[in-house]
Scaffold this motif. Structure first.
Motif, PDB file in Angstrom:
ATOM      1  N   ARG A 198      22.175  21.511 -51.708  1.00  0.00           N
ATOM      2  CA  ARG A 198      21.287  20.384 -52.017  1.00  0.00           C
ATOM      3  C   ARG A 198      22.052  19.066 -52.002  1.00  0.00           C
ATOM      4  O   ARG A 198      21.584  18.064 -51.457  1.00  0.00           O
ATOM      5  CB  ARG A 198      20.654  20.579 -53.399  1.00  0.00           C
ATOM      6  N   ALA A 199      23.231  19.068 -52.613  1.00  0.00           N
ATOM      7  CA  ALA A 199      24.038  17.848 -52.640  1.00  0.00           C
ATOM      8  C   ALA A 199      24.438  17.437 -51.230  1.00  0.00           C
ATOM      9  O   ALA A 199      24.444  16.244 -50.892  1.00  0.00           O
ATOM     10  CB  ALA A 199      25.288  18.067 -53.500  1.00  0.00           C
ATOM     11  N   GLN A 200      24.731  18.406 -50.387  1.00  0.00           N
ATOM     12  CA  GLN A 200      25.103  18.114 -49.007  1.00  0.00           C
ATOM     13  C   GLN A 200      23.938  17.502 -48.235  1.00  0.00           C
ATOM     14  O   GLN A 200      24.107  16.524 -47.496  1.00  0.00           O
ATOM     15  CB  GLN A 200      25.579  19.397 -48.321  1.00  0.00           C
ATOM     16  N   SER A 201      22.733  18.058 -48.429  1.00  0.00           N
ATOM     17  CA  SER A 201      21.559  17.534 -47.715  1.00  0.00           C
ATOM     18  C   SER A 201      21.174  16.142 -48.222  1.00  0.00           C
ATOM     19  O   SER A 201      20.811  15.270 -47.429  1.00  0.00           O
ATOM     20  CB  SER A 201      20.382  18.500 -47.881  1.00  0.00           C
ATOM     21  N   VAL A 202      21.279  15.920 -49.536  1.00  0.00           N
ATOM     22  CA  VAL A 202      20.962  14.602 -50.085  1.00  0.00           C
ATOM     23  C   VAL A 202      21.978  13.570 -49.614  1.00  0.00           C
ATOM     24  O   VAL A 202      21.622  12.431 -49.279  1.00  0.00           O
ATOM     25  CB  VAL A 202      20.921  14.654 -51.628  1.00  0.00           C
ATOM     26  N   ALA A 203      23.245  13.968 -49.557  1.00  0.00           N
ATOM     27  CA  ALA A 203      24.289  13.051 -49.075  1.00  0.00           C
ATOM     28  C   ALA A 203      24.047  12.676 -47.618  1.00  0.00           C
ATOM     29  O   ALA A 203      24.212  11.509 -47.227  1.00  0.00           O
ATOM     30  CB  ALA A 203      25.665  13.686 -49.235  1.00  0.00           C
ATOM     31  N   LYS A 204      23.614  13.642 -46.801  1.00  0.00           N
ATOM     32  CA  LYS A 204      23.320  13.348 -45.394  1.00  0.00           C
ATOM     33  C   LYS A 204      22.100  12.430 -45.278  1.00  0.00           C
ATOM     34  O   LYS A 204      22.084  11.502 -44.461  1.00  0.00           O
ATOM     35  CB  LYS A 204      23.065  14.643 -44.631  1.00  0.00           C
ATOM     36  N   LEU A 205      21.091  12.704 -46.113  1.00  0.00           N
ATOM     37  CA  LEU A 205      19.893  11.856 -46.101  1.00  0.00           C
ATOM     38  C   LEU A 205      20.248  10.423 -46.481  1.00  0.00           C
ATOM     39  O   LEU A 205      19.801   9.467 -45.825  1.00  0.00           O
ATOM     40  CB  LEU A 205      18.855  12.413 -47.071  1.00  0.00           C
ATOM     41  N   LEU A 206      21.049  10.256 -47.520  1.00  0.00           N
ATOM     42  CA  LEU A 206      21.438   8.913 -47.949  1.00  0.00           C
ATOM     43  C   LEU A 206      22.304   8.238 -46.893  1.00  0.00           C
ATOM     44  O   LEU A 206      22.158   7.037 -46.634  1.00  0.00           O
ATOM     45  CB  LEU A 206      22.190   8.986 -49.276  1.00  0.00           C
ATOM     46  N   SER A 207      23.190   9.005 -46.264  1.00  0.00           N
ATOM     47  CA  SER A 207      24.033   8.445 -45.212  1.00  0.00           C
ATOM     48  C   SER A 207      23.188   7.945 -44.039  1.00  0.00           C
ATOM     49  O   SER A 207      23.411   6.844 -43.518  1.00  0.00           O
ATOM     50  CB  SER A 207      25.033   9.497 -44.730  1.00  0.00           C
ATOM     51  N   ASP A 208      22.188   8.751 -43.637  1.00  0.00           N
ATOM     52  CA  ASP A 208      21.296   8.337 -42.551  1.00  0.00           C
ATOM     53  C   ASP A 208      20.465   7.116 -42.955  1.00  0.00           C
ATOM     54  O   ASP A 208      20.233   6.210 -42.137  1.00  0.00           O
ATOM     55  CB  ASP A 208      20.371   9.494 -42.167  1.00  0.00           C
ATOM     56  N   LEU A 211      22.637   4.090 -42.803  1.00  0.00           N
ATOM     57  CA  LEU A 211      22.888   3.739 -41.408  1.00  0.00           C
ATOM     58  C   LEU A 211      21.679   3.038 -40.797  1.00  0.00           C
ATOM     59  O   LEU A 211      21.819   1.996 -40.122  1.00  0.00           O
ATOM     60  CB  LEU A 211      23.237   4.996 -40.613  1.00  0.00           C
ATOM     61  N   MET A 212      20.494   3.590 -41.030  1.00  0.00           N
ATOM     62  CA  MET A 212      19.278   2.969 -40.492  1.00  0.00           C
ATOM     63  C   MET A 212      19.017   1.613 -41.138  1.00  0.00           C
ATOM     64  O   MET A 212      18.546   0.681 -40.476  1.00  0.00           O
ATOM     65  CB  MET A 212      18.089   3.904 -40.715  1.00  0.00           C
ATOM     66  N   ARG A 213      19.342   1.508 -42.422  1.00  0.00           N
ATOM     67  CA  ARG A 213      19.182   0.225 -43.101  1.00  0.00           C
ATOM     68  C   ARG A 213      20.116  -0.828 -42.498  1.00  0.00           C
ATOM     69  O   ARG A 213      19.720  -1.985 -42.279  1.00  0.00           O
ATOM     70  CB  ARG A 213      19.487   0.398 -44.590  1.00  0.00           C
ATOM     71  N   ASP A 214      21.352  -0.421 -42.216  1.00  0.00           N
ATOM     72  CA  ASP A 214      22.297  -1.350 -41.580  1.00  0.00           C
ATOM     73  C   ASP A 214      21.807  -1.770 -40.198  1.00  0.00           C
ATOM     74  O   ASP A 214      21.936  -2.943 -39.813  1.00  0.00           O
ATOM     75  CB  ASP A 214      23.680  -0.697 -41.475  1.00  0.00           C
ATOM     76  N   GLN A 215      21.240  -0.819 -39.459  1.00  0.00           N
ATOM     77  CA  GLN A 215      20.707  -1.141 -38.138  1.00  0.00           C
ATOM     78  C   GLN A 215      19.521  -2.092 -38.246  1.00  0.00           C
ATOM     79  O   GLN A 215      19.381  -3.025 -37.435  1.00  0.00           O
ATOM     80  CB  GLN A 215      20.302   0.145 -37.415  1.00  0.00           C
TER      81      GLN A 215
END
Length: 260
Positions: A198-208, A211-215
């Motif tokens: 769960r922590a891995q999936s949430v970390a990936k979601l937040l990372s994406d 990234l999209m927010r920066d874009q």
């Protein structure tokens, strides 16, 4: 963590180390401790020599062992079960795994809730520091199954060894206690694995999301720069259009002479 068993005719030597979590109230944090035990058992005399290696002088297993040896009510249990210290060691330390996992989970759940409720179009309340926290928690969750997997193998080897050397009612009870610890280890490991995923999936979601927010911010900045460029071009054209007429008007104004 591996168990080392050496057979010496009528004697047997057992040694191993285990890892377990311990809460340091003074620092308000959890640490992973390591302790070990050496056991030499003489089957002809039914005598045992134990060496307990503890990280601190007043460790829980050390205090429990002192209690067992000092109280006469425990002497019959010790005599009936020459492997009593192994049972005591796991019973003293391993229930802390449940509290350890719960503590990390309580830190993870609020962060996961905030990360899942984040929208790209809205201002983000989470940043790269939150991503670092999630990665740290994910690492802690991943650490638990790795430690407990070797512990379960160790417990199974201990149960097999005790079964082969002694069959008293007290040793059977000790074996059942060790088997229960094996079941608990399996449950703790499954819980930690689930939370790690769960922590891995949430970390990936937040990372994406970051990234999209920066874009998105980059696109808005590019749009603003394009609008500024259009305004600059319009002003330049307007200046070029009015500059000749302004020059002529100034040249022929009364009281102004221009010499060439």
């Amino acid at each position: 963590m591996e168990i080392r068993i050496v057979w010496l005719k009528d004697m047997i030597e057992v040694s191993y180390t285990i890892k377990y979590p311990e809460y340091k109230e003074k620092d308000d944090r959890w640490v992973i401790r390591q302790t070990g035990v050496y056991h030499r058992y003489d089957s002809t005399t039914s005598q045992s020599i134990f060496i307990l290696l503890s990280p601190t002088p007043q460790s829980k297993a050390h205090l429990e062992a002192t209690k067992w040896l000092s109280m006469s009510s425990y002497h019959s249990k010790i005599e009936a079960d020459p492997f009593w210290l192994h049972r005591l060691l796991f019973t003293a330390y391993f229930p802390a795994w449940r509290k350890y996992i719960t503590t990390i989970e309580n830190r993870f759940l609020p962060v996961a809730k905030d990360a899942l409720a984040t929208f790209i179009e809205e201002p983000l309340g989470l940043g790269h520091d939150t991503l670092t926290t999630l990665n740290s928690l994910e690492t802690r969750f991943r650490q638990v199954p790795a430690i407990l997997a070797s512990t379960m193998d160790l417990l199974q080897d201990l149960c097999a060894l005790i079964s082969s050397k002694s069959e008293t009612e007290e040793t059977k009870y000790g074996i059942n206690c060790l088997k229960n610890q094996t079941r608990y280890c399996k449950i703790y490991s499954q819980s930690a694995t689930y939370l790690q995923q769960r922590a891995q999936s949430v970390a990936k979601l937040l990372s994406d999301t970051l990234l999209m927010r920066d874009q998105l911010l980059a696109q808005e900045q590019n749009k603003n720069i394009l609008e500024l460029n259009k305004s600059a071009v319009f002003i330049t054209r307007l200046t070029l259009f009015y500059l000749p007429t302004s020059f002529i008007a100034v040249s022929f104004s009364p009281g102004i002479q221009i010499r060439f």
